[in-house]
Structure formats: structure tokens, C-alpha cells
Design a protein around this motif. Structure first.
Motif, PDB file in Angstrom:
ATOM      1  N   ILE A 166      39.978  47.678  49.009  1.00 45.29           N
ATOM      2  CA  ILE A 166      39.569  47.917  47.620  1.00 45.29           C
ATOM      3  C   ILE A 166      40.639  48.645  46.804  1.00 45.29           C
ATOM      4  O   ILE A 166      41.028  48.178  45.739  1.00 45.29           O
ATOM      5  N   PRO A 167      41.161  49.792  47.316  1.00 56.43           N
ATOM      6  CA  PRO A 167      42.195  50.457  46.503  1.00 56.43           C
ATOM      7  C   PRO A 167      43.425  49.581  46.257  1.00 56.43           C
ATOM      8  O   PRO A 167      43.922  49.537  45.120  1.00 56.43           O
ATOM      9  N   ILE A 168      43.869  48.877  47.264  1.00 59.86           N
ATOM     10  CA  ILE A 168      45.102  48.093  47.075  1.00 59.86           C
ATOM     11  C   ILE A 168      44.836  46.960  46.110  1.00 59.86           C
ATOM     12  O   ILE A 168      45.715  46.570  45.333  1.00 59.86           O
ATOM     13  N   TYR A 169      43.616  46.460  46.121  1.00 57.65           N
ATOM     14  CA  TYR A 169      43.292  45.408  45.165  1.00 57.65           C
ATOM     15  C   TYR A 169      43.459  45.925  43.740  1.00 57.65           C
ATOM     16  O   TYR A 169      44.077  45.286  42.892  1.00 57.65           O
ATOM     17  N   PHE A 170      42.911  47.103  43.493  1.00 53.61           N
ATOM     18  CA  PHE A 170      43.013  47.642  42.128  1.00 53.61           C
ATOM     19  C   PHE A 170      44.445  48.033  41.782  1.00 53.61           C
ATOM     20  O   PHE A 170      44.895  47.857  40.655  1.00 53.61           O
ATOM     21  N   ILE A 171      45.143  48.577  42.761  1.00 54.79           N
ATOM     22  CA  ILE A 171      46.538  48.952  42.496  1.00 54.79           C
ATOM     23  C   ILE A 171      47.329  47.720  42.072  1.00 54.79           C
ATOM     24  O   ILE A 171      48.062  47.728  41.081  1.00 54.79           O
ATOM     25  N   ALA A 172      47.158  46.645  42.839  1.00 58.30           N
ATOM     26  CA  ALA A 172      47.907  45.428  42.533  1.00 58.30           C
ATOM     27  C   ALA A 172      47.502  44.857  41.186  1.00 58.30           C
ATOM     28  O   ALA A 172      48.330  44.418  40.396  1.00 58.30           O
ATOM     29  N   LEU A 173      46.220  44.897  40.907  1.00 57.48           N
ATOM     30  CA  LEU A 173      45.722  44.257  39.685  1.00 57.48           C
ATOM     31  C   LEU A 173      46.085  45.059  38.439  1.00 57.48           C
ATOM     32  O   LEU A 173      46.569  44.517  37.451  1.00 57.48           O
TER      33      LEU A 173
END
Lengths: 630, 483
Positions: free
Chosen positions: B138-145
Motif C-alpha cells: 500500500i505505501p509503495i503504491y501511493f509513493i509511486a502514484l
């Protein structure tokens, strides 16, 4: 102990000081640090060398456990025996001379400190290569010198052609290195050790022939990369892009002999694999002849010497292939003397010519550069095999072995030697005789080089003249000192040198000498008598053009390997990866997880929330399912 | 207790960072992550002396189903925990000197991700492992997005979405495997799963389920196509987290969950797994050669490198497993260094297109030196960390099959081809317009490189402690796998 550490770490210290301080050091100080550290290593090498000459026992030191677990135990170990001591002398001795030379040659280069840093690093890795007591430590040095070669070929990094040459050298060496690795794996898998002494003990009672054959064959592939043999030799001529001291030190005297060193070091394995030896002899002889023919047609002073090096290395490999490891090592030593002298001499010429390397634009230089000319001439006589200079003895020994083992290869090697004498004197006559063919501007600037350059030339030319004393042939009734010295590492060949008898030996020497003189006379007639000049570019036709273009081997490799690889990379990315692989996976993913409605919501940009909900939902379902299973 | 501190400190720190506001966020995050690293060194001390006190924890969590909150840290877990606690502060430091929108959220997410990844490396209950595994996404998804670097926002969305869907689908297979295992064992604790006696066929299905989940994360060919886009579009910090630490979750999963839980399945399927891995090595290396963007090239390079790690694991040899552990650490350090070098270039020139770069060496010698060392480490030059790893991995594969190891060994040739080519066109040659103003490394950038380079040489010259720490755990895994 301490002296061993000093021996290895002095050059590393020189590298770190020159590398980290860089231009904060004055050029003078940088040169002094760079050279003094190598002098230190040279002095220590002398101590060990003369100790061993005096009968001292070899020194083996385990510095620390390097890779160690389960059944694998690889030490970081150092071994100074007769073989490594011999190479130590060459590496640090010639290394020191070339450092001195470089203080003069590189004096006006803005990368002076960087140059000395790389040169010191090279010596450091070369010492590891020579001193390792197992294949892995040798491999550290092996790849390390490859790195330094890369850095120094591309030393003038603004020029992308030089960078291409550097990259090519590294990559072609890496091809060989994969062979080296596989060879090590075969040994490690079967004998559970890579220590030279351990392996020696392991195969002493006989070993599976099959294993030894494949292991030595793969190791030899490694050697063809580093020592520029067919089919991996094409990087060495290109490597001449580096500054000339580099060509002398790395691409003639030391690094490129690493393959020969490795085979001498592992002679107890190669001896058990006659098929491998046979392959080595053929590859060596073929390389010797092939490269010599190319050398005849080159007009770049350094390119001639480069092909000459490839050819001479071929002769050394041929010797190894006959099991005459000592003869190979002998020629390494004498070759280091005269080839370093030749390269440094060519550097002196290039210096005087303001960077010009084309011998068609030179001529008559002996008037302006008597010391360079004199030393160059002596070294050329030595490499041509004129008695009683060093090259005569070492080359004669190899030819004698060839005659004994395989008459065809003897003819091949003799022709290669004949061509060697020819192209060397073609070079000498075109460069130093006749009248000057360059521009007025160049003529105006012609001068003899400073002491820092001429002194190493003189020392090396003296060594090139007298170096043969370490391996006098039986006909002289003197001890062959080198084979005596190396006997603890390399057992004397059972047939013994000169088993053919004195008269045969004299006859072979006679033939070789006559051929050398004939070739020199032929070159004299052509280039001094008739004043013939090599054709200008593009004027050659037929076979001459093919040879001049190095048989189009580079073009062939390009067509057969490089281009397909690049095309595969391009096509693999744009078609295979982007469309086929990605398409299949994404399509199946979409199908299995998403409905059209969800896809629309994703496009609305609110995706984060849904995904978070999805993960939590999955975990929820998971717990629910597990509960239900109860 | 020690283990709980290591696990929860990043979570607490994430909250603290979020509350500290945008200005202080990076500094608080750095301090917290350095503290976390220091604490993990204490754990290292314990493990090095075979003292596992305080390094396991178990508390019943849900009675029905039988799920416990259990953690343990052996040598293998510890090394991966150390990798994350070492790299996270370096990654945070790497962002110093740049202006970031909504910084507190970003740093909080990074620490949250660290929390989840550490959880993955120490969880000994299947469900707990699964929760941490998904949580990390979840965090990496938001970081990337949200902090993505690409100019085309729609493309960033597509790329991150693809990444998410990919890994999620992979995880579903693992979920099914876990559900099946639970139905058999009545618990998902590692001991009960290790003790389970499944039929050959059942093990094959479990092995496949785990393999899909881990193969996507690593990634193994052909499940890699999410990677290049994501690595290229994500902010460099995100790419570092993904490539440096997160993909090791997949490799760790192979070692901890796949091999010992479904040993017969693994032994049956290993020919396929190892061949796919080696295909990835060669395929990734070849595709890297002609890449036109530095980050994308590094993505394919990373894909090739981790393929070799997977191949070493599937060789099911002690050497292959040791090589995998050493190389996981080495790859983590080197790939972070490589992406950071890319970031340094991007900050100054605004582009990572190789065709518009060149000649940086002329005016930024310190950066050029740091970068070439990273390049050499990633081509596994001896005395660097990756040499030890690749040597052992290739030897492990060699023990399995000679030809496969020659094929995988092509990486040492092709790796030199694409890395040196990239370096040549980006750094060498005449100065290009993009390099007209290229200030050399700043102090914090210099510090990042210095730390990574020190790690490269320390692990390359003296790797023995790593192997000693990993060996008991690996011997245990091999014992379970090969019987």
C-alpha cells in the motif's frame, strides 16, 4: 610477513594517495609517490627473488578466511615461490622503469595524477594475480588488471573511439573470464579446493581424465581472452588507444602474459590433459602466424607492435602446448624486455612527432633521436632472433621444441619468426632511415626525448641484449639457469632440452639465424635500397587489402555477434516484451480481476481507495474462510 | 522484546514523522531510521553469538481460526532486517536537498513500508506474513502514484496500477495456498507447516501457489513486465525501496516458505523454476543493452540480477543459497547506488534519456568516480560485494547443471556490455549541452555514495561474517527441503 604486506600494499597506497588527492598533489610529487611505491615493491621482490635463488624455501601465507562455510573454504592466501618471484621481478622491475618513463611522457597531461593512480592500481592487481595461492585470488588480480586496462585504454575519455576500444577490451576479456570461472567451478566441484597446492595433491594420485580435460580447456579459454589469442585477440590492437606507457606495461610486458602465467602455475593440471595441450599448441601457432601476417601490412607504429605482441604471445602458448612451460616463461621474460623497449621507443618517437603514429609520415629519425634509434634497433634485433641477443635464445628454444614435437607447427612458427624480423625491420627502416616525410612543422620540432624517457630505454635495451643468459642452450654446455630455478614449480620435461643432439640443435639455430638475416636483408632492400613506401589508404587491392584490413575479422564479429545482439535487444524490448509477454499477462490479469465497471472507476482516479479496500477485503475474506473451515 | 521494538519502531516513527510537519519530516525520519539501524545492530550482536533471546515472540491473536502473532529472527531474517534498516536511512538521506510536496506523508509512508517489510522478514505465522506482505504494497503504491517522476500522469497511473494488479494477483495464489495449508494443518505456524506431511501432488500445488506470488515480486520471467515501467515512473526513492528491499521479500519468501513447506513440490518443479530464472538472467541482460533511459536500463539489469539469485535458490545447494543471501544484500546496496546515480543526474539535467546526456565526467569527477564504482560493483568485479554473490550463485547453478550455469554466466559478459555502454554515453565523451552546468556532488549526496561504497568493499573483501550468520538458518532450510 610484514614485507609481504608491504610488497602488495605499497602500490595500493600509491593508488589511494594519487587517486584521493588527485590534482591537490603537484605533478612532481605525484610522480614521485607513484614511482617510489613501485620501487619499494621492486626492492622487496628482489629480496624474495634472490632469497629463492639462494635456495630459500617458498613462502605461503594465509592472510584471512575469505569465503568460508559448509564445504567451501577459500582463503585469501599468498604464495611466493620461484614462479611468482620471476614474474614479480618482471612486473615490479619493468613496472618501475615505466613509471619513471611516464613522469616524462605524461608530463603535460592534465590527468597526470589520475594516470599514476591507475598505474599503481594496475601493479597492485598484477601482484595479486601473481601472488595468489589459489585460483580465486588469482582471479581477483586477473579481473582487476582487466579493469585497469579498461581505465587506461579509455584514459583520454573525451574521445569516444578510445572509450569504445576500452569497452571492447573489457568485454572480450569478460568472455574469457567466463571460461576461467567455469574452469574453476569444475575444479572446485570435483576436488573441493582451488588452492594450487591442494589441487596438486588432489591430482597427484591420478584424476579423472575427462574432468581435467574440460577444466583445463575452460581455463585456456580464459587465457585466450587475457593474452589475446585467437579467437579473442581483436581487443589488443584496439587497446593501443591508451597512452604508450600503458601499451608497454600492460599490453606487452605484463598483463597479457597472465594467461601464460596461469598455465605455468597450473602446469600440473595441463600436463594431465594432452588434448588441451594439443589445442593450445595449435591455437598458439595459428595466432603467431596470423598476427604476424597482419603486422606486415600495418602502418601505425603502435599497431605493428601490437600485432607483434599477439604473435609473440602465440609463440609462448605454442611452447606451453608442447609442455615446455619453462620455455614459455623464458620468452615471457625476454619479450618483456625487448617489447617494453620497443613500445617505449615508439612512444619516444610519437612524442617527438607531435602525436603522429603513421610510419609513412616519418623517416630518417635516427639523425634527431640517436638514443631512441639505438635502443629501438637493439630491441628489434633481439625480437628478430639475431644471436646472441636475448630473443634468439628464447625463440630458438621454442622452435627446438616445435621441431621435436610437430614439424608442421615448426614450419608455421619459423615462418612467423621470419615475418617478425621482416615487419620489425620494415618498421625500423621506414621510421629511422631515409629522409623525413612529415610536415615542416613536425621536422622543426624533432628532438631526442629527455632523460626520464631515454634512461628506461637504455636499461631495457641492455636487458634485451643480455637477457638470454638466464636460459643458455645445451650446446653451450652451460646450465639452463631458468629451468633449474623453476624446477620446484615446473618439473623438467622428461625428454630434456636438446634431446635431438648437438648437431641437430646447431642446425636449427642456423636455419633460424639465416631466416632472420634474410628477412632483415629483404626489408633493407625494399625500404632502404628501393625506398619503397607502403601504399596510401585505399590504394591496396586484392590480398594486400584483405591483410591490411586485418582479414575483416572485426567486421565479421560485428556482423555475426554484435549486430544480432543489438537487434535482439531492440526487438526483444519493443516487440517481445512490450507486446507479447506484457500483453498476455495484462490481458489475463484484467480478465480475471476486473469488471468493466471497476475499470471505469480506476480511470476516475480514485483507485487508491479501492485498492486499499480490496486488500482489507481480501484479508477479511481470508479470516472468514479460515473460520468457516473450522 | 528486542524484536518487537525493531518491528514497531518504524510504525511509531511513521506517526511521529507525520505529526512533525513537512519541514521537519525528513530529519525526524532520518533520526528514527538511524535509531532503528542501531537497534538492529544490537540484534546482530545477539545472533552473532547465537543468542536468540528476545528474538522471538509469540502471542495468541485469534483463537478461531488459530492465528497467532508470532515472530522470530534467525540469521537469515536478521540479515534481511539489517538490509532494510541499513538502506532506509540511506534512502531518506538521498532525498536531502530536494523539495518534496507533502513531505511528511511521503516519509511517513516510507517508514510504514519499512514496518511492513520487517514484518515480512520476521513473521512466522502464515497469516501474519500475508498481512505484512500485502501491507507493504500500500505505501509503495501511493509513493509511486503521488510522487511519480514521469511527466505524463496518466502513464504513471497505468504503470502503478499494473504493478499493483500484478502483485495482487500473484498474492491471491499464495492466499489460496495458505488456505489449503490451513485446512490440512489447522494452523499456519511455520513449525506446523514444516511438520506437515502432504502428498506429492498437494505439494506441487502449494509450491505453484507460492511460486506465483513470489515470482511476481522478484520478478521471475515472464512476470516482470510491471517492473520496468514502475521503476522508471516511480520517484527514485520509491524505486530504491522497491528494488533495494521490497523485491527481496519475494526471494526471502522462496527460502522461508516455499522450499521447506513444499519440499517435494519444489524438487519436482525446480527444473522449470530454475530454467525460468535463467531465462530471466539472459533475457533481462539482452534487453538492457539497447535501453534508452537510464532508469529503465537499470530496471532490466536488476531483473537479470535477481533472476540469478532465484536460480541460485532453486539450485537447492548450500552454495546457491549462500550466494543468494550474499547477493540479496549486495544487490540491495548496488541497485540503490545505481538508481541514486540516476537521481543525481536527473536533478541536474532534468532528463535520463541516454541520447541527450554525455560528458558529465569532464566537470563532475567526484560523481564520475562514485558512479563507476557502483557500475563495477554491479558487474561483479572481484573485491566488490557482488562478486562473492555471483561466484557462489553461479557455482550453485553449476552444481545443478553445467549448461545452465554457462547460460547464466553470460550475465558477466552482457552485464559489462550494457553497464559500460551506459556509463560511456552518459558520463564520457565530449560535454553535451545537458552537462553545461553540472555541479559535483553535494555533501549529502557524497555521504550517500560514501556509505554505499564502503558497504560494497567491506562485504566484498570480508564477507565471512555474513556467511557465518546465514549458515545455520540455510542449513536448516536445506535439511527440510532435501530431507
Amino acid at each position: 610477513m610484514l614485507t609481504i604486506y608491504l610488497l602488495i600494499l605499497l602500490p595500493l597506497a600509491g593508488f589511494l594517495i594519487n587517486g584521493l588527492l588527485g590534482t591537490k598533489l603537484s605533478k612532481g610529487l605525484s610522480g614521485i609517490i607513484g614511482s617510489a611505491t613501485i620501487l619499494g615493491s621492486f626492492i622487496i621482490s628482489c629480496m624474495y627473488f634472490f632469497g629463492l635463488v639462494g635456495g630459500a624455501a617458498p613462502t605461503e601465507v594465509k592472510v584471512f578466511d575469505w569465503i568460508s562455510f559448509g564445504n567451501i573454504h577459500i582463503n585469501f592466501g599468498i604464495l611466493i615461490d620461484q614462479l611468482s618471484a620471476l614474474w614479480l621481478m618482471v612486473v615490479t622491475g619493468i613496472g618501475f622503469l615505466i613509471h619513471i618513463y611516464s613522469t616524462g611522457y605524461m608530463h603535460d597531461d592534465e590527468g597526470f595524477q589520475r594516470f599514476f593512480a591507475y598505474l599503481n592500481l594496475f601493479i597492485f592487481f598484477m601482484l595479486l594475480l601473481v601472488l595468489g595461492n589459489n585460483f580465486v585470488v588469482m582471479f581477483i588480480g586477473w579481473e582487476g588488471v582487466g579493469l585497469c586496462s579498461y581505465l587506461l585504454i579509455g584514459f583520454w575519455y573525451k574521445n569516444q573511439d578510445y572509450n569504445n576500444a576500452a569497452k571492447k577490451a573489457f568485454v572480450m576479456n569478460r568472455i574469457g573470464d567466463l571460461g576461467f570461472l567455469i574452469g574453476m567451478f569444475i575444479l572446485l566441484y570435483n576436488f573441493h579446493t582451488l588452492d594450487f597446492n591442494g589441487l596438486k595433491a588432489a591430482v597427484a594420485g591420478g584424476a579423472d581424465h575427462h574432468i581435467i580435460f574440460w577444466a583445463t580447456l575452460f581455463l585456456f579459454i580464459g587465457a585466450t581472452g587475457k593474452s589475446a589469442q585467437i579467437p579473442l585477440y581483436t581487443w589488443l590492437p584496439d587497446a593501443m588507444a591508451g597512452p604508450t606507457p600503458v601499451s608497454a606495461l600492460i599490453h606487452a610486458a605484463t598483463m597479457v602474459t597472465a594467461g601464460i602465467f596461469m598455465i605455468c602455475r597450473a602446469n600440473f593440471l595441463f600436463t594431465l590433459a594432452p588434448e588441451t595441450l594439443h589445442i593450445i599448441a595449435i591455437v598458439g601457432a595459428a595466432t603467431a602466424l596470423f598476427a604476424a601476417t597482419i603486422g606486415v601490412m600495418q602502418n601505425d607504429i603502435k599497431k605493428v607492435l601490437a600485432y607483434s605482441t599477439v604473435s609473440q604471445l602465440g609463440l609462448m602458448f605454442m611452447a606451453l602446448g608442447f609442455g615446455a612451460y619453462t620455455s614459455g616463461a623464458f620468452h615471457v621474460v625476454t619479450h618483456a624486455f625487448f617489447k617494453a623497449c620497443l613500445f617505449l621507443g615508439s612512444g619516444s618517437v610519437i612524442h617527438a612527432m607531435g602525436g603522429e603514429q603513421d610510419i609513412r609520415r616519418m623517416g630518417g629519425l635516427r639523425k634527431w633521436m640517436p638514443i631512441t634509434f639505438g635502443t629501438f634497433l637493439l630491441a628489434s634485433l633481439a625480437i628478430s632472433g639475431v644471436p646472441p641477443l636475448s630473443g634468439f635464445f628464447s625463440k630458438d628454444e621454442i622452435l627446438a621444441h616445435a621441431f621435436e614435437h610437430n614439424k608442421v607447427l615448426w614450419v608455421v612458427a619459423s615462418v612467423a619468426s621470419l615475418l617478425t624480423a621482416y615487419y620489425m625491420f620494415r618498421l625500423v627502416f621506414l621510421t629511422f632511415f631515409g629522409s623525413f616525410r612529415g610536415t615542416h612543422d613536425q621536422e622543426h620540432h624533432l628532438h631526442e626525448s629527455p632523460m626520464s624517457i631515454t634512461l628506461p630505454l637504455v636499461v631495457l635495451s641492455v636487458l634485451a641484449v643480455v637477457g638470454g643468459v638466464i636460459g643458455l642452450p645445451p650446446v653451450t654446455h652451460m646450465t639452463h639457469w631458468l629451468s633449474h630455478f623453476l624446477a620446484p614449480v615446473i618439473p623438467a620435461v622428461t625428454e630434456g632440452e636438446g634431446a635431438e643432439g648437438t648437431s641437430m640443435e646447431l642446425m636449427l639455430m642456423g636455419i633460424a639465424t639465416v631466416l632472420a638475416f634474410a628477412a632483415i636483408a629483404w626489408a633493407y632492400a625494399r625500404f632502404v635500397g628501393k625506398r619503397t613506401l607502403p601504399a596510401e589508404d585505399g590504394q591496396l587491392t586484392g590480398l594486400g587489402s584483405v591483410v591490411y584490413n586485418k582479414y575483416y575479422v572485426d567486421e565479421l564479429y560485428n556482423l555475426a555477434i554484435v549486430k544480432p545482439l543489438l537487434a535482439a535487444s531492440e526487438w526483444g524490448y519493443t516487440v517481445l516484451d512490450k507486446i507479447v509477454v506484457d500483453g498476455v499477462v495484462v490481458w489475463s490479469g484484467k480478465l480475471s480481476l476486473m469488471t468493466g465497471k471497476q475499470l471505469r472507476q480506476i480511470q476516475s482516479g480514485n483507485i487508491g481507495f479501492y485498492l486499499l479496500a480490496m486488500v482489507l477485503g481480501i484479508v477479511g475474506i481470508f479470516i472468514y474462510v479460515l473460520t468457516y473451515l473450522q | 522484546m528486542l524484536l518487537l521494538v525493531i518491528l514497531f519502531l518504524p510504525l511509531v516513527a511513521a506517526l511521529a514523522v507525520y505529526l512533525s510537519g513537512n519541514k521537519l519530516a525528513s530529519k525526524v525520519a532520518l533520526i528514527a531510521s538511524v535509531a532503528e539501524f542501531a537497534i538492529s545492530l544490537v540484534a546482530l550482536q545477539h545472533v552473532a553469538h547465537s543468542n536468540f533471546e528476545g528474538l522471538s515472540y509469540s502471542h495468541s491473536w485469534i483463537a478461531n481460526p488459530n492465528i497467532s502473532f508470532s515472530l522470530a529472527c534467525d540469521g537469515l531474517s536478521l540479515l534481511l532486517v539489517l538490509l532494510s534498516t541499513f538502506l532506509v536511512p540511506v534512502i531518506i538521506l538521498s532525498s536531502f536537498g530536494t523539495e518534496l510536496a507533502n513531505a511528511r506523508a511521503l516519509y511517513a509512508l516510507i517508514l510504514l513500508m519499512q514496518f511492513a517489510m520487517i514484518g515480512v522478514f520476521i513473521a512466522t505465522d502464515g497469516l501474519l506474513f500475508y498481512i505484512f506482505w500485502e501491507l507493504a504494497l500500500i505505501p509503495i503504491y501511493f509513493i509511486a502514484l503521488l510522487w511519480g517522476q514521469g511527466k505524463d500522469k496518466a502513464f504513471i497511473q497505468t504503470a502503478t496500477f499494473k504493478f499493483f494488479v500484478y502483485t495482487l494477483i500473484g498474492s491471491l495464489f499464495m492466499l489460496v495456498a495458505f488456505i489449503f495449508l490451513y485446512s490440512k494443518a489447522g494452523s499456519l505456524s511455520l513449525e506446523s507447516l514444516y511438520a506437515l506431511n502432504l502428498s506429492q501432488t498437494e505439494q506441487i500445488f502449494v509450491a505453484l501457489g507460492f511460486f506465483f506470488a513470489f515470482a511476481v515480486k522478484i520478478p521471475v520471467f515472464p512476470f516482470h513486465t510491471w517492473q520496468a515501467d514502475t521503476y522508471t515512473e516511480a520517484p527514485t526513492m520509491g524505486t530504491m525501496l522497491l528494488s533495494g528491499i521490497m523485491l527481496k521479500m519475494g526471494l526471502y519468501g522462496l527460502l522461508r516458505w516455499l522450499l521447506p513447506v513444499a519440499p517435494q513440490g519444489v524438487v519436482t518443479l525446480t527444473p522449470y523454476f530454475i530454467v525460468l530464472s535463467v531465462i530471466g538472467v539472459v533475457y533481462g541482460s539482452i534487453l538492457a543493452i539497447q535501453q534508452k533511459n537510464v532508469k529503465r536500463l537499470l530496471a532490466y539489469s536488476s531483473f537479470a540480477h535477481v533472476g540469478l539469485i532465484a536460480a541460485g535458490i532453486f539450485s537447492l545447494t548450500n552454495e546457491g543459497l549462500q550466494g543468494a543471501v550474499v547477493q540479496m544484500l549486495a544487490h540491495g546496496v548496488n541497485v540503490v547506488g545505481a538508481f541514486f546515480a540516476g537521481e543525481v543526474i536527473l536533478r541536474r539535467t532534468g532528463t535520463l534519456e541516454i541520447s541527450s546526456l554525455g560528458g558529465i565526467r569532464n566537470i563532475a569527477p567526484r560523481f564520475a568516480t562514485a558512479f563507476i564504482i557502483i557500475v563495477l560493483a554491479s558487474v561483479a568485479l572481484p573485491t566488490t560485494n557482488a562478486f562473492i554473490g555471483e561466484f557462489l550463485l553461479l557455482f550453485g547453478v553449476f552444481e545443478y547443471n553445467t549448461w545452465l550455469s554457462i547460460a547464466a554466466g553470460l550475465t558477466i559478459i552482457l552485464g559489462a556490455v550494457y553497464m559500460l555502454k551506459m556509463y560511456q554515453y552518459v558520463m564520457l565523451g565530449e560535454k553535451r549541452a545537458t552537462a553545461s552546468a553540472f555541479p559535483d556532488l553535494t555533501a549529502s549526496e557524497f555521504a550517500v555514495f560514501a556509505i554505499l561504497i564502503a558497504a560494497i568493499f567491506v562485504c566484498g573483501v570480508y564477507p565471512k561474517p555474513i556467511m557465518e550468520i546465514a549458515q545455520p538458518a540455510l542449513a536448516e532450510i536445506l535439511k527440510h527441503t532435501l530431507g
